[in-house]
Scaffold this motif. Sequence first.
Motif, PDB file in Angstrom:
ATOM      1  N   GLU A 121       0.629  -1.255   0.091  1.00 24.88           N
ATOM      2  CA  GLU A 121       0.060   0.142  -0.075  1.00 24.88           C
ATOM      3  C   GLU A 121       0.897   1.387  -0.063  1.00 24.88           C
ATOM      4  O   GLU A 121       0.610   2.180  -0.672  1.00 24.88           O
ATOM      5  CB  GLU A 121      -0.798  -0.041   1.084  1.00 24.88           C
ATOM      6  N   GLN A 122       1.978   1.226   0.804  1.00 23.08           N
ATOM      7  CA  GLN A 122       2.884   2.268   0.574  1.00 23.08           C
ATOM      8  C   GLN A 122       3.511   2.595  -0.591  1.00 23.08           C
ATOM      9  O   GLN A 122       3.732   3.876  -0.925  1.00 23.08           O
ATOM     10  CB  GLN A 122       3.970   2.135   1.764  1.00 23.08           C
ATOM     11  N   GLN A 159       1.176   4.243  -2.850  1.00 28.54           N
ATOM     12  CA  GLN A 159       0.599   5.531  -2.472  1.00 28.54           C
ATOM     13  C   GLN A 159       1.719   6.271  -2.718  1.00 28.54           C
ATOM     14  O   GLN A 159       1.583   7.531  -3.527  1.00 28.54           O
ATOM     15  CB  GLN A 159       0.571   5.431  -1.061  1.00 28.54           C
ATOM     16  N   ARG A 179      -2.144  -1.866  -9.632  1.00 22.90           N
ATOM     17  CA  ARG A 179      -3.160  -2.073  -8.885  1.00 22.90           C
ATOM     18  C   ARG A 179      -4.154  -3.261  -9.382  1.00 22.90           C
ATOM     19  O   ARG A 179      -4.480  -4.248  -8.925  1.00 22.90           O
ATOM     20  CB  ARG A 179      -3.853  -1.043  -8.204  1.00 22.90           C
TER      21      ARG A 179
END
Length: 428
Positions: free
Chosen positions: A196-197, A200, A313
């Motif tokens: 997720e990091q 992001q 993603r």
Amino acid sequence: MSNIATSTWSNWSGNVRATPRQIARPQDEAELGDIIRTGPGPVRIIGSGHSFTPLVASEGTILDLGNFSGLKAHDATRMTATIGAGTPLGQLTQLLHAAGQGLPNMGDIDRQTIGGALGTATHGSGLGLGAYHTQLLKVRIADGRGQIREFSKDSQPEMVQAVGVNLGAFGAMTEVTFQNMPSYRLRRRRRALPLEQVLQDFDSLLRSHRSAEFFVIPFSGHALHLSYDIAEEPAGKHPPEQDEDGLKTLKTLRNVLKRVPWLRRKLIGSALAKVKPEDFVDVWFGAYVSERRTRFNEMEYHLPFEVGAKALREVITVLERDFPEVYFPLEIRSVMADEIWLSPFYRRATCSIAVHHDAAEDPAAFFRAVEPIFRKYDGRPHWGKMHSLTARDFATIYPRFKDAMEVRRDIDPENRFISPYLAKILDV
Ligand SMILES: Cc1cc2nc3c(=O)[nH]c(=O)nc-3n(C[C@H](O)[C@H](O)[C@H](O)COP(=O)(O)OP(=O)(O)OC[C@H]3O[C@@H](n4cnc5c(N)ncnc54)[C@H](O)[C@@H]3O)c2cc1C
């Protein structure tokens, strides 16, 4: 006399096979010209057979340009080098380093030849760094009539743009001159990050180093982030390579836990969270190059940089929903825009996403499922990696495709270099 043999040929991963009437290894340009003129067609050129697409396959002649190798000349002021096109990168790195020069960037391995790297737009990572073909100043080729032609960036920049990425369809390259830089050292750092990091902070993780890349580990919620920056410090100890051991573990966990994805995620995720960061300084090629012993097949698409995280993603979602057999990491890189007509980076800063599949298993369903995601985002496939596109698609995704085809017809009017596969992807 050239070395002529008949045998069955196959590429590195074993997914492409051919039985040419001859595999010819000419000694010099005169002999090369004779073989192009008189050898059984189609005439295809081989580098070191590391492409996954059937670019090299021929039922006629496969030309091995291994005798066109080595460093022919170098200029210590301009940092240029003239190199035989059959030189393997692993040999070239040593020769250039000894001459005080360095390649500005490299891909994962050094097994390809210079000719093969230019053939398919082979690249490393770095938004400010171009693929190998952006170093091209001059190229010498034997055309479809076996005549030698030379194109230089100074006098015929358009011809260098036309043949800089060439699929072995614009003649046989015998020699190239490259713009290099003074030999240098790199600080390579590697650390595991939560996925997720990575998604992001995608742009800044790729932009804030001279070169950076991610390896997303399927079913783990983690990725490895690798960065490479110029170092002033002396080279230190290069830690042992762990990629092959890591792959073995991922495959074992895949075999045992294919039907228990939550446990697979928990085990790999917690192991990755404990991975010690790696940090060392080495001479440029020592930092870039890895060994790849476990055979795989690969699809890689080059997308506009700004859609990279979004597309990634979606690829991970499809992979983890429908393809529990996949255990190879995904590789994510960036590449600088360039002006070479058949370069997938043509006028476009790029995010490259590569998916891999065990060479002993059938990749078709997985690649078929992720390819529409890449296409939806206006992706251009790596010429040397698996894809399903044809000439009609390439005519729409390459603005200078038509011009490149005209140059090709001029270089090879009798289509000596055109195999059935080349006829499918080019307008001949
Ligand atoms: C383990 C592995 C790692 C890889 N890593 C990367 C990577 O990090 N980055 C990346 O972009 N790609 C990567 N690739 C893909 C690879 O770099 C390309 O497929 C490359 O083209 C292979 O080079 P080769 O010398 O084996 O050429 P081949 O596969 O033998 O040939 C490729 C093309 O070049 C043409 N060609 C070769 N020599 C000449 C010549 N002298 N004149 C004219 N045409 C010629 C051939 O006809 C063919 O069309 C990897 C592949 C493998 C198997």
